[in-house]
Design a protein around this motif. Structure first.
Motif, PDB file in Angstrom:
ATOM      1  N   ARG A   1       0.829  -1.214   0.000  1.00 56.55           N
ATOM      2  CA  ARG A   1       0.000   0.000   0.000  1.00 56.55           C
ATOM      3  C   ARG A   1       0.862   1.261   0.000  1.00 56.55           C
ATOM      4  N   ILE A   2       2.003   1.203   0.669  1.00 62.74           N
ATOM      5  CA  ILE A   2       2.929   2.335   0.619  1.00 62.74           C
ATOM      6  C   ILE A   2       3.430   2.532  -0.810  1.00 62.74           C
ATOM      7  N   VAL A   3       3.831   1.436  -1.446  1.00 64.63           N
ATOM      8  CA  VAL A   3       4.362   1.510  -2.807  1.00 64.63           C
ATOM      9  C   VAL A   3       3.269   1.883  -3.803  1.00 64.63           C
ATOM     10  N   ALA A   4       2.060   1.354  -3.604  1.00 62.78           N
ATOM     11  CA  ALA A   4       0.955   1.660  -4.516  1.00 62.78           C
ATOM     12  C   ALA A   4       0.653   3.153  -4.549  1.00 62.78           C
ATOM     13  N   GLN A   5       0.651   3.771  -3.396  1.00 60.86           N
ATOM     14  CA  GLN A   5       0.394   5.207  -3.335  1.00 60.86           C
ATOM     15  C   GLN A   5       1.478   5.989  -4.069  1.00 60.86           C
ATOM     16  N   ALA A   6       2.732   5.600  -3.852  1.00 60.74           N
ATOM     17  CA  ALA A   6       3.843   6.296  -4.500  1.00 60.74           C
ATOM     18  C   ALA A   6       3.817   6.096  -6.017  1.00 60.74           C
ATOM     19  N   LEU A   7       3.470   4.893  -6.485  1.00 63.95           N
ATOM     20  CA  LEU A   7       3.396   4.633  -7.923  1.00 63.95           C
ATOM     21  C   LEU A   7       2.231   5.378  -8.559  1.00 63.95           C
ATOM     22  N   THR A   8       1.122   5.482  -7.837  1.00 60.30           N
ATOM     23  CA  THR A   8      -0.028   6.233  -8.350  1.00 60.30           C
ATOM     24  C   THR A   8       0.378   7.664  -8.670  1.00 60.30           C
ATOM     25  N   GLU A   9       1.150   8.259  -7.792  1.00 65.54           N
ATOM     26  CA  GLU A   9       1.586   9.643  -7.992  1.00 65.54           C
ATOM     27  C   GLU A   9       2.517   9.773  -9.192  1.00 65.54           C
ATOM     28  N   ARG A  10       3.301   8.751  -9.456  1.00 63.38           N
ATOM     29  CA  ARG A  10       4.293   8.848 -10.523  1.00 63.38           C
ATOM     30  C   ARG A  10       3.777   8.378 -11.877  1.00 63.38           C
TER      31      ARG A  10
ATOM     32  N   HIS B   1      11.716   2.562  -9.028  1.00 62.48           N
ATOM     33  CA  HIS B   1      12.956   3.025  -8.400  1.00 62.48           C
ATOM     34  C   HIS B   1      12.792   4.427  -7.831  1.00 62.48           C
ATOM     35  N   ALA B   2      12.093   5.295  -8.582  1.00 60.38           N
ATOM     36  CA  ALA B   2      11.847   6.652  -8.087  1.00 60.38           C
ATOM     37  C   ALA B   2      11.006   6.625  -6.816  1.00 60.38           C
ATOM     38  N   ALA B   3      10.015   5.734  -6.780  1.00 56.35           N
ATOM     39  CA  ALA B   3       9.153   5.625  -5.600  1.00 56.35           C
ATOM     40  C   ALA B   3       9.933   5.111  -4.395  1.00 56.35           C
ATOM     41  N   LEU B   4      10.703   4.046  -4.595  1.00 57.84           N
ATOM     42  CA  LEU B   4      11.387   3.400  -3.473  1.00 57.84           C
ATOM     43  C   LEU B   4      12.525   4.239  -2.908  1.00 57.84           C
ATOM     44  N   THR B   5      13.083   5.126  -3.708  1.00 53.99           N
ATOM     45  CA  THR B   5      14.184   5.965  -3.225  1.00 53.99           C
ATOM     46  C   THR B   5      13.702   7.314  -2.701  1.00 53.99           C
ATOM     47  N   SER B   6      12.393   7.543  -2.733  1.00 54.41           N
ATOM     48  CA  SER B   6      11.878   8.809  -2.202  1.00 54.41           C
ATOM     49  C   SER B   6      11.964   8.804  -0.675  1.00 54.41           C
ATOM     50  N   PRO B   7      12.314   9.925  -0.065  1.00 56.04           N
ATOM     51  CA  PRO B   7      12.437   9.991   1.402  1.00 56.04           C
ATOM     52  C   PRO B   7      11.152   9.591   2.126  1.00 56.04           C
ATOM     53  N   GLN B   8      10.003   9.931   1.552  1.00 52.60           N
ATOM     54  CA  GLN B   8       8.730   9.613   2.210  1.00 52.60           C
ATOM     55  C   GLN B   8       8.512   8.106   2.294  1.00 52.60           C
ATOM     56  N   VAL B   9       8.788   7.403   1.189  1.00 50.93           N
ATOM     57  CA  VAL B   9       8.608   5.954   1.183  1.00 50.93           C
ATOM     58  C   VAL B   9       9.624   5.281   2.097  1.00 50.93           C
TER      59      VAL B   9
ATOM     60  N   ARG C   1       8.489   5.674   5.686  1.00 54.42           N
ATOM     61  CA  ARG C   1       7.337   4.840   6.045  1.00 54.42           C
ATOM     62  C   ARG C   1       7.720   3.363   6.151  1.00 54.42           C
ATOM     63  N   ILE C   2       8.582   2.898   5.270  1.00 52.84           N
ATOM     64  CA  ILE C   2       9.003   1.501   5.330  1.00 52.84           C
ATOM     65  C   ILE C   2       9.874   1.256   6.551  1.00 52.84           C
ATOM     66  N   THR C   3      10.784   2.175   6.832  1.00 57.70           N
ATOM     67  CA  THR C   3      11.654   2.031   8.000  1.00 57.70           C
ATOM     68  C   THR C   3      10.847   2.027   9.296  1.00 57.70           C
ATOM     69  N   ALA C   4       9.760   2.792   9.322  1.00 58.32           N
ATOM     70  CA  ALA C   4       8.911   2.851  10.512  1.00 58.32           C
ATOM     71  C   ALA C   4       8.263   1.511  10.819  1.00 58.32           C
ATOM     72  N   MET C   5       8.249   0.599   9.841  1.00 57.96           N
ATOM     73  CA  MET C   5       7.690  -0.737  10.059  1.00 57.96           C
ATOM     74  C   MET C   5       8.642  -1.641  10.831  1.00 57.96           C
ATOM     75  N   GLY C   6       9.872  -1.166  11.064  1.00 53.49           N
ATOM     76  CA  GLY C   6      10.844  -1.983  11.781  1.00 53.49           C
ATOM     77  C   GLY C   6      11.723  -2.812  10.870  1.00 53.49           C
ATOM     78  N   VAL C   7      11.708  -2.498   9.567  1.00 51.07           N
ATOM     79  CA  VAL C   7      12.563  -3.196   8.617  1.00 51.07           C
ATOM     80  C   VAL C   7      13.474  -2.176   7.948  1.00 51.07           C
ATOM     81  N   ASP C   8      14.448  -2.662   7.203  1.00 49.32           N
ATOM     82  CA  ASP C   8      15.368  -1.773   6.512  1.00 49.32           C
ATOM     83  C   ASP C   8      14.874  -1.521   5.090  1.00 49.32           C
TER      84      ASP C   8
END
Length: 324
Positions: A47-56, A274-282, A285-292
């Motif tokens: 869902r984090i990635v889906a939102q970022a891809l929707t924007e791009r 790649h643009a979505a996954l390297t964005s600071p916002q994504v 949010r992913i790091t906040a899940m307790g993963v790297d």
């Protein structure tokens, strides 16, 4: 050829090009299949990635949960979709690698059916014990010695046969040449809860499940099955640091498309991912899940999938682990 004739031909060529331009990809919503139930780590990541891809991409990327059979049901559905870029799937090491080894007929083949768009994140299970039930286990050497002192007596929980926790434990026990009793649960969280309650001796627990208990003193972290120390628990050494230098079984998530997707569409998907996954916002949010957050290019992601298929499938089969 008259000027009027040339104009007529030019007009006809323009009309023929209009449908192609009007239907430039993407011209409708994109489906993102999650082969697990809502609320878990894979679903949240998707869902984090889906939102970022929707924007791009300028089109809605809609998450669709298709749970069951260790992720095989959703993966098989994605494998049957047209290779047109309008169906993606968010899987991880279990759906892309483990199922190829433990299921006789999962309904899909990772290498044949999918091409990676990017690795979103990486995590690892942590070997934990209940400090009250196993007060003498403080290091990995202590753990192996306890297993050898009581062969096949210590019990461990997992999220089920073929789950990443089960594979991690089975492969480590095989590496250390020790045995223990497997107690499968319907999820990692209830297994961790039972370990905290003192009903199990140990387990390789997901970082997000066990780190809060480690910080509260309810569990003791012994070693992480990762290639480097986890950012959420840097005080816990890796299995490799603790005497088994070649051992690491990491849990990575990857976004994939159907193999056979047109090259120009695949290129757009990989670029947007790649643009979505390297964005600071994504990343936040992913790091906040307790993963790297470990964003990669599509090419690097595909290399990792291929490499781990070649490494782990034979080892898992040799260990005799089967979900059938």
């Amino acid at each position: 050829m008259s000027r009027l004739h040339r104009r007529a031909l030019l007009g006809a060529a323009t009309l023929l090009a209009l449908p192609r331009l009007a239907h430039a990809w993407p011209d409708r919503s994109i489906r993102l299949i999650v082969p697990f139930a809502p609320g878990g780590g894979t679903d949240t990541t998707a869902r984090i990635v889906a939102q970022a891809l929707t924007e791009r991409l300028g089109q809605s990327v809609v998450v669709e949960n298709r749970a069951g059979a260790g992720g095989a049901i959703g993966m098989a559905q994605a494998a049957q979709a047209a290779p047109d870029g309008y169906t993606l799937v968010m899987g991880h090491v279990a759906t892309h690698v483990v199922n190829m080894a433990v299921q006789r007929n999962p309904g899909y083949d990772t290498a044949r059916d999918f091409v990676a768009l990017g690795i979103t994140s990486t995590a690892a299970n942590i070997l934990v014990v209940n400090p009250n039930r196993q007060s003498g286990i403080n290091t990995l050497q202590d753990f192996v010695a306890a297993c050898r002192a009581k062969p096949d007596e210590l019990s461990y929980g997992t999220a089920g046969v073929g789950s990443p926790a089960h594979i991690t434990t089975a492969l480590f026990l095989r590496t250390a040449d020790v045995k223990a009793q497997h107690v499968p649960y319907r999820g990692g969280a209830p297994a961790t809860t039972d370990l905290v309650a003192g009903n199990l001796d140990f387990m390789f627990s997901g970082a997000s499940d066990c780190i809060p208990h480690i910080r509260a003193g309810r569990l003791r972290g012994i070693a992480a099955a990762s290639s480097k120390r986890l950012s959420g628990a840097p005080q816990i050494p890796t299995v490799a640091e603790s005497g088994y230098p070649d051992f690491a079984f990491e849990i990575w998530h990857t976004l994939s498309a159907r193999r056979g997707t047109p090259p120009e569409v695949l290129a757009k998907l990989r670029e947007a991912t790649h643009a979505a996954l390297t964005s600071p916002q994504v990343i936040e949010r992913i790091t906040a899940m307790g993963v790297d957050a470990t964003p990669t290019t599509g090419e690097a992601a595909q290399q990792r999938v291929d490499r781990e298929l070649a490494r782990w499938v034979p080892m898992i089969r040799a260990a005799g682990i089967t979900a059938d």
